[in-house]
Design a protein around this motif. Structure first.
Motif, PDB file in Angstrom:
ATOM      1  N   HIS A   6      18.994   1.305  33.442  1.00 31.63           N
ATOM      2  CA  HIS A   6      18.681   1.046  32.031  1.00 31.63           C
ATOM      3  C   HIS A   6      19.893   1.354  31.156  1.00 31.63           C
ATOM      4  O   HIS A   6      20.379   2.485  31.143  1.00 31.63           O
ATOM      5  CB  HIS A   6      17.500   1.945  31.642  1.00 31.63           C
ATOM      6  N   ARG A   7      20.387   0.365  30.438  1.00 26.58           N
ATOM      7  CA  ARG A   7      21.589   0.494  29.592  1.00 26.58           C
ATOM      8  C   ARG A   7      22.777   0.965  30.449  1.00 26.58           C
ATOM      9  O   ARG A   7      23.591   1.769  30.022  1.00 26.58           O
ATOM     10  CB  ARG A   7      21.340   1.448  28.423  1.00 26.58           C
ATOM     11  N   GLU A  32      20.704  -3.144  33.541  1.00 27.15           N
ATOM     12  CA  GLU A  32      20.109  -3.725  32.325  1.00 27.15           C
ATOM     13  C   GLU A  32      21.004  -3.374  31.160  1.00 27.15           C
ATOM     14  O   GLU A  32      21.440  -2.215  31.016  1.00 27.15           O
ATOM     15  CB  GLU A  32      18.709  -3.136  32.101  1.00 27.15           C
ATOM     16  N   ASP A  34      21.838  -4.280  26.770  1.00 21.63           N
ATOM     17  CA  ASP A  34      21.303  -4.840  25.526  1.00 21.63           C
ATOM     18  C   ASP A  34      22.397  -5.638  24.828  1.00 21.63           C
ATOM     19  O   ASP A  34      23.503  -5.132  24.633  1.00 21.63           O
ATOM     20  CB  ASP A  34      20.848  -3.704  24.613  1.00 21.63           C
ATOM     21  N   HIS A  47      22.593  -1.311  21.878  1.00 21.87           N
ATOM     22  CA  HIS A  47      21.150  -1.368  21.662  1.00 21.87           C
ATOM     23  C   HIS A  47      20.786  -1.540  20.193  1.00 21.87           C
ATOM     24  O   HIS A  47      20.031  -2.435  19.822  1.00 21.87           O
ATOM     25  CB  HIS A  47      20.494  -0.100  22.221  1.00 21.87           C
ATOM     26  N   GLU A 100      19.361  -8.173  28.322  1.00 20.58           N
ATOM     27  CA  GLU A 100      18.260  -8.140  27.356  1.00 20.58           C
ATOM     28  C   GLU A 100      18.790  -8.627  26.015  1.00 20.58           C
ATOM     29  O   GLU A 100      19.648  -7.978  25.405  1.00 20.58           O
ATOM     30  CB  GLU A 100      17.658  -6.737  27.212  1.00 20.58           C
ATOM     31  N   LYS A 102      18.606  -9.004  22.229  1.00 19.99           N
ATOM     32  CA  LYS A 102      17.937  -8.275  21.161  1.00 19.99           C
ATOM     33  C   LYS A 102      17.482  -9.191  20.034  1.00 19.99           C
ATOM     34  O   LYS A 102      16.688  -8.778  19.196  1.00 19.99           O
ATOM     35  CB  LYS A 102      18.860  -7.165  20.626  1.00 19.99           C
ATOM     36  N   PHE A 126      12.104  -9.178  24.149  1.00 19.81           N
ATOM     37  CA  PHE A 126      10.824  -9.060  23.452  1.00 19.81           C
ATOM     38  C   PHE A 126      10.616 -10.283  22.554  1.00 19.81           C
ATOM     39  O   PHE A 126       9.506 -10.554  22.116  1.00 19.81           O
ATOM     40  CB  PHE A 126      10.831  -7.832  22.522  1.00 19.81           C
ATOM     41  N   LEU A 145       9.434  -9.198  27.916  1.00 20.95           N
ATOM     42  CA  LEU A 145       9.267  -7.751  27.769  1.00 20.95           C
ATOM     43  C   LEU A 145       8.050  -7.470  26.888  1.00 20.95           C
ATOM     44  O   LEU A 145       7.909  -8.095  25.833  1.00 20.95           O
ATOM     45  CB  LEU A 145      10.493  -7.189  27.052  1.00 20.95           C
ATOM     46  N   TRP A 199       9.711  -0.569  32.778  1.00 19.63           N
ATOM     47  CA  TRP A 199      10.671   0.279  32.065  1.00 19.63           C
ATOM     48  C   TRP A 199       9.934   1.344  31.291  1.00 19.63           C
ATOM     49  O   TRP A 199       8.784   1.134  30.952  1.00 19.63           O
ATOM     50  CB  TRP A 199      11.551  -0.559  31.128  1.00 19.63           C
ATOM     51  N   ILE A 219      13.079   0.150  36.115  1.00 18.66           N
ATOM     52  CA  ILE A 219      14.213   0.238  35.197  1.00 18.66           C
ATOM     53  C   ILE A 219      14.353   1.710  34.826  1.00 18.66           C
ATOM     54  O   ILE A 219      13.422   2.301  34.255  1.00 18.66           O
ATOM     55  CB  ILE A 219      13.982  -0.675  33.969  1.00 18.66           C
TER      56      ILE A 219
END
Ligand code: G3P
Ligand code: MG
Length: 226
Positions: A6-7, A32, A34, A47, A100, A102, A126, A145, A199, A219
């Motif tokens: 994650h990140r 992953e 952002d 992020h 991902e 944003k 998302f 997501l 996640w 995640i």
């Protein structure tokens, strides 16, 4: 089961930095990251739109040119906010990238940056518009997501799966809180053919339970929880 950093792996190095990706690469199957657009138009890996939490600076990524972003340091480190193109160059062969998005409006530039990248790429968001745009322009696997907030709104798995179906997603990325008490939903999503990546998994006990439920990927902020 896949392990997705994650990140990068945010507990092991400053999140979403080149160092995070390099450190995570030998411990995870995929990283992953952002992605958003900065003030001068380039795609950068960060992020928050607001700069304060990560760098202590004032202002927004979306209003700040890359020439200034590159001069900022992630608090407590020598790392900076990287260009997506530069960060991708640090991902070794054989390690996948979960991009991902944003926000919407990045599809054409994303595809240009990905040209020549041989790593497996999974695009998540998302934002339905962001996934729709990528789906219209490329044949990349997409992941929708969704998170616990939906529960409060009375819309959870059914709602998430309907959207994923509509967007022709290969995967769904539910938050861990939506999975722990819902093995039947995980099973239904997998039966329907979705890859289920959860996640953000912070404890080994949770990782074990999710593994028993049959999820496809975790995640994680720290590879050691798996
Ligand atoms: O992609 C999983 C997770 O990163 C989504 O939430 O806010 O950490 O980007 P966030
Ligand atoms: Mg993310």
């Amino acid at each position: 089961m896949q392990v997705i950093g994650h990140r990068g792996c945010a507990d092991r190095a400053p999140e979403n930095t080149r160092l995070a990706v390099r450190r995570a690469a030998s411990h995870v199957d995929m990283v992953e990251i952002d992605v958003r657009r900065c003030g001068s138009g380039e795609l950068v890996v960060v992020h928050d739109d607001r700069l304060r939490r990560l760098t202590g600076a004032r202002g927004r990524v979306s209003e700040t040119p890359y020439s200034r972003l590159r001069s900022l340091r992630v608090l407590g480190s020598e790392q900076s906010i990287p260009l997506l193109a530069d960060l991708l160059a640090d991902v070794p062969d054989g390690v996948g990238v979960n991009v991902e998005l944003k926000h919407a409006g990045m599809a054409a530039d994303l595809l240009a940056v990905l040209d020549g990248v041989d790593n497996e790429v999974l695009v998540s968001s998302f934002e339905r518009a962001a996934l729709r745009e990528v789906g219209e322009h490329a044949d990349l696997p997409l992941a929708f997501l969704f998170h616990q907030e939906l529960k409060r709104l009375g819309r959870d798995w059914r709602h998430g799966l309907a959207r994923a179906r509509h967007l022709d997603c290969a995967a769904v990325h539910p938050s861990v809180g939506l999975c722990e008490d819902a093995p039947e939903h995980v099973a239904a999503a997998r039966d329907e053919g979705f890859t289920v990546n959860v996640w953000t998994v912070k404890r080994s006990a949770t990782a074990r339970r999710l593994h028993e439920m049959g999820v496809d990927g975790l995640i994680v902020d720290d590879w050691a929880v798996v």
